[in-house]
Design an enzyme around this catalytic site. Structure first.
Site, mmCIF file in Angstrom:
data_model
loop_
_atom_site.group_PDB
_atom_site.id
_atom_site.type_symbol
_atom_site.label_atom_id
_atom_site.label_comp_id
_atom_site.label_asym_id
_atom_site.label_seq_id
_atom_site.Cartn_x
_atom_site.Cartn_y
_atom_site.Cartn_z
ATOM 1 N N THR A 31 0.850 -1.202 0.000
ATOM 2 C CA THR A 31 0.000 0.000 0.000
ATOM 3 C C THR A 31 0.884 1.250 0.000
ATOM 4 O OG1 THR A 31 -1.452 -1.308 1.408
ATOM 5 C CG2 THR A 31 -2.077 0.977 1.026
ATOM 6 N N ASP A 83 2.105 5.298 5.826
ATOM 7 C CA ASP A 83 2.513 3.893 5.871
ATOM 8 C C ASP A 83 1.268 2.999 5.885
ATOM 9 O OD1 ASP A 83 4.104 1.639 6.060
ATOM 10 O OD2 ASP A 83 5.219 2.335 7.816
ATOM 11 N N LYS A 96 1.933 -3.744 12.935
ATOM 12 C CA LYS A 96 2.739 -3.498 11.740
ATOM 13 C C LYS A 96 3.954 -4.421 11.770
ATOM 14 C CE LYS A 96 3.784 0.448 10.049
ATOM 15 N NZ LYS A 96 3.608 -0.173 8.705
ATOM 16 N N GLY A 99 6.042 -6.732 6.751
ATOM 17 C CA GLY A 99 7.150 -6.664 5.799
ATOM 18 C C GLY A 99 8.513 -6.602 6.476
ATOM 19 N N GLU A 105 10.061 1.896 10.650
ATOM 20 C CA GLU A 105 8.700 2.444 10.505
ATOM 21 C C GLU A 105 8.264 3.137 11.788
ATOM 22 O OE1 GLU A 105 6.708 -0.645 7.289
ATOM 23 O OE2 GLU A 105 6.575 -1.129 9.406
HETATM 24 C C1 5RP Z 1 5.806 -3.508 6.682
HETATM 25 C C2 5RP Z 1 4.477 -3.113 7.183
HETATM 26 C C3 5RP Z 1 3.407 -2.900 6.171
HETATM 27 O O1 5RP Z 1 2.963 -1.598 6.255
HETATM 28 C C4 5RP Z 1 2.288 -3.842 6.452
HETATM 29 O O2 5RP Z 1 2.793 -5.160 6.390
HETATM 30 C C5 5RP Z 1 1.147 -3.682 5.420
HETATM 31 O O3 5RP Z 1 1.595 -4.077 4.166
HETATM 32 P P1 5RP Z 1 0.636 -4.083 2.900
HETATM 33 O O4 5RP Z 1 0.317 -2.652 2.597
HETATM 34 O O5 5RP Z 1 1.445 -4.747 1.824
HETATM 35 O O6 5RP Z 1 -0.590 -4.875 3.262
HETATM 36 O O7 5RP Z 1 4.224 -2.940 8.349
HETATM 37 O O8 5RP Z 1 6.696 -3.770 7.740
#
Ligand code: 5RP
Length: 237
Positions: A31, A83, A96, A99, A105
Site C-alpha cells: 500500500t 505507511d 505493523k 514486511g 517504521e
Molecule cells: C511492513 C508493514 C506494512 O505496512 C504492512 O505489512 C502492510 O503491508 P501491505 O500494505 O502490503 O498490506 O508494516 O513492515
C-alpha cells in the site's frame, strides 16, 4: 473489493496531505508502495519535497520513482509520514511489521508530526492479534528472548502463545531485517490489552522493537473500489 484499487485510492487520498517543502516519511509494503509511486509522479510535475524511507525496499522504490531522499540524520522535522498496516483497531492501535520494517517504521511514525495510515478495508479489526505480531530481536540469545516473549503473551492474557522465528528466502536461514536483526512472529490470536503487552515486551532484553503501534496514528485512510473513508484519531485518546 479489488485490493489494488482500494490501496491506490487510499494512497492517492494521502497525497492530499502533502505540501510543498515538506519532509515525508515513506512507509513499506504494497500500500505504501502505491503512495511512493504517486508521490514520484507529483515530483515529476514539479512538487518539491524530501523523503525519508523506512526500509531499503522503500529506498529502492523511491529512487526508481524519482522521489528525492534525505538521510534521517539530516532532518529536524518529518511533517507527514504515510505507511500501511497489518491490522487497525477502533482506537487506531496497529499491528505493523508484516514486511519486517517495523523498527524504522516506528521511528519515523513517532517522529512524524502527522502519521497517516493507508489501507484497504480488510485491515480494520475489533481486536488486534489475528495477524501474528512481528517482534524484532537481536540474534544473540534469541531463543531465550523468544521464551520471554511467550511468557509475556501468557501473562497479558493473549489467546495464543506460539512464537516462531521468521524464515528468510531459504527455509534454512532466518529472515534478517535491514538492521541485521531477526523477527519473531508471535501468534497472539487476540490481544486483550495491547498496552500491557507493549509494556511487557519492552521489558525483555533482546527485544529491539515490536509491531504494536499505540498512540502514534493521527489519521486512517481506508480505501475501497469506489473511494476512501478518512478517519481522524478518536477524541478520547
Ligand atoms: C511492513 C508493514 C506494512 O505496512 C504492512 O505489512 C502492510 O503491508 P501491505 O500494505 O502490503 O498490506 O508494516 O513492515
Amino acid at each position: 473489493m479489488n485490493p489494488d484499487a482500494a490501496k491506490i485510492n487510499a494512497a492517492a487520498a494521502a497525497l492530499e496531505f502533502v505540501r510543498e517543502g515538506m519532509t515525508i516519511g515513506l512507509g513499506t509494503g504494497s500500500t505504501a508502495a502505491h503512495f511512493v509511486r504517486l508521490l514520484g509522479e507529483r515530483v515529476r510535475q514539479g512538487l518539491v519535497i524530501l523523503a525519508v524511507p523506512t526500509s531499503e525496499a522503500a529506498r529502492t522504490l523511491a529512487e526508481a520513482s524519482g522521489v528525492p531522499l534525505v538521510d534521517i540524520a539530516r532532518v529536524t522535522r518529518i511533517e507527514v509520514a504515510v505507511d500501511g498496516a497489518d491490522e487497525i483497531d477502533p482506537g487506531f492501535r496497529l499491528i505493523k511489521g508484516g514486511g519486517g520494517a517495523l523498527l524504522r517504521e516506528k521511528i519515523v511514525a513517532s517522529a512524524a508530526e502527522h502519521f497517516i495510515v493507508i489501507a484497504d478495508k480488510s485491515k480494520p479489526v475489533k481486536t488486534l492479534g489475528a495477524f501474528p505480531l512481528p517482534i524484532e530481536v537481536a540474534p544473540f540469545g534469541f531463543t531465550f528472548t523468544a521464551r520471554r516473549v511467550f511468557e509475556a503473551l501468557r501473562a497479558t492474557g493473549c489467546a495464543g502463545d506460539e512464537v516462531t522465528l521468521r524464515q528468510g528466502a531459504s527455509p534454512t536461514l532466518p529472515y534478517i531485517t535491514d538492521n541485521g536483526n531477526f523477527i519473531l512472529d508471535a501468534a497472539a490470536k487476540k490481544i486483550p490489552d495491547p498496552a500491557a503487552l507493549e509494556a511487557a515486551l519492552k521489558r525483555i532484553p533482546g527485544v529491539v522493537e515490536h509491531g504494536l503501534f499505540i498512540d502514534l496514528t493521527h489519521t486512517v485512510i481506508l480505501g475501497d473500489d469506489d473511494g476512501v473513508e478518512i478517519l481522524d484519531r478518536p477524541a478520547d485518546r
